[in-house]
Design an enzyme around this catalytic site. Structure first.
Site, short mmCIF file in Angstrom:
data_model
loop_
_atom_site.label_atom_id
_atom_site.label_comp_id
_atom_site.label_asym_id
_atom_site.label_seq_id
_atom_site.Cartn_x
_atom_site.Cartn_y
_atom_site.Cartn_z
CG HIS A 11 10.24 31.72 10.42
ND1 HIS A 11 9.96 31.86 12.24
CD2 HIS A 11 11.06 30.66 10.18
CE1 HIS A 11 10.71 31.20 12.38
NE2 HIS A 11 11.41 30.93 11.73
CG HIS A 29 14.59 29.10 8.10
ND1 HIS A 29 15.45 29.51 8.51
CD2 HIS A 29 13.43 28.84 8.99
CE1 HIS A 29 15.96 29.47 8.75
NE2 HIS A 29 14.41 29.33 9.89
P1 5GP Z 1 13.98 28.66 13.12
O1 5GP Z 1 14.42 27.76 14.40
O2 5GP Z 1 12.61 29.96 14.44
O3 5GP Z 1 12.67 28.75 12.49
O4 5GP Z 1 14.89 30.17 12.90
C1 5GP Z 1 14.63 31.51 12.88
C2 5GP Z 1 15.39 32.24 12.60
O5 5GP Z 1 15.37 33.52 12.57
C3 5GP Z 1 17.30 32.01 12.87
O6 5GP Z 1 17.82 31.39 11.88
C4 5GP Z 1 17.81 32.78 13.44
O7 5GP Z 1 18.85 33.52 13.12
C5 5GP Z 1 16.95 33.71 12.77
N1 5GP Z 1 16.50 35.81 13.86
C6 5GP Z 1 16.42 35.50 14.90
N2 5GP Z 1 16.15 36.78 15.39
C7 5GP Z 1 16.57 37.51 14.66
C8 5GP Z 1 16.83 38.61 14.38
O8 5GP Z 1 16.38 39.20 15.04
N3 5GP Z 1 16.88 38.74 12.97
C9 5GP Z 1 17.32 38.45 11.73
N4 5GP Z 1 17.17 38.95 10.53
N5 5GP Z 1 16.95 37.57 12.06
C10 5GP Z 1 16.46 36.53 13.28
#
Ligand code: 5GP
Ligand code: ZN
Length: 140
Positions: A99, A101
């Site tokens: 993903h 951001h």
């Molecule tokens: P990472 O640290 O893996 O780059 O970030 C994962 C992101 O996914 C975090 O910013 C977190 O808030 C978001 N996130 C985690 N679970 C969910 C979810 O079920 N729905 C949505 N919309 N965002 C999520």
């Protein structure tokens, strides 16, 4: 990947505030936003990390992310945005489905730049580092 949260969102099995969909890509709001309008852009297909994704597909994903980022900035009246990937546990990745951001930025929002994610002092061994990286493109 039935247990993957973002596969569930991509399939429509888990609710998300989707803002844009195109072919193999979905953009939706982060559930714990850093700033208002914090958006995630995912491929529908499951790849745990960016380095496991074919470069062409990654290119398409970044293309969509760049377009969505401009729209998010305009819609939110933001002053700028950070666009980035936490790739791997050491980089802070928590959800192992690729993903990107998009974090809209506002004056005095309390955040830093990409350079605040890690620190080192000086430019130690910079030529050796450049050489090591170049070698991976054309190993002798
Ligand atoms: P990472 O640290 O893996 O780059 O970030 C994962 C992101 O996914 C975090 O910013 C977190 O808030 C978001 N996130 C985690 N679970 C969910 C979810 O079920 N729905 C949505 N919309 N965002 C999520
Ligand atoms: Zn997944």
């Amino acid at each position: 990947m039935s247990g993957c949260l973002f596969c569930q969102i991509a399939r429509g099995d888990r609710h998300a505030h989707t803002v844009f969909e195109k072919e193999g890509t979905v953009a939706f709001l982060d559930i714990f936003p850093c700033t208002p309008g914090h958006t995630l852009v995912i491929p529908r297909q499951h790849y745990p990390t960016l380095d496991e994704m074919p470069a062409e597909e990654a290119g398409r994903l970044f293309h969509v992310a760049a377009v969505v980022a401009g729209k998010v900035q305009a819609a939110m009246g933001a002053a700028g945005f950070n666009l980035g990937v936490n790739n791997g546990k050491a980089a802070g990745q928590e959800v192992f489905h690729v993903h990107i951001h998009i974090i809209p930025r506002y004056p005095n929002d309390g955040g830093g730049s990409m350079k605040s994610v890690a620190r080192m002092s000086g430019e130690k061994d910079i030529e050796q580092i450049a050489s090591k990286i170049r070698q991976t493109f054309s190993p002798s």
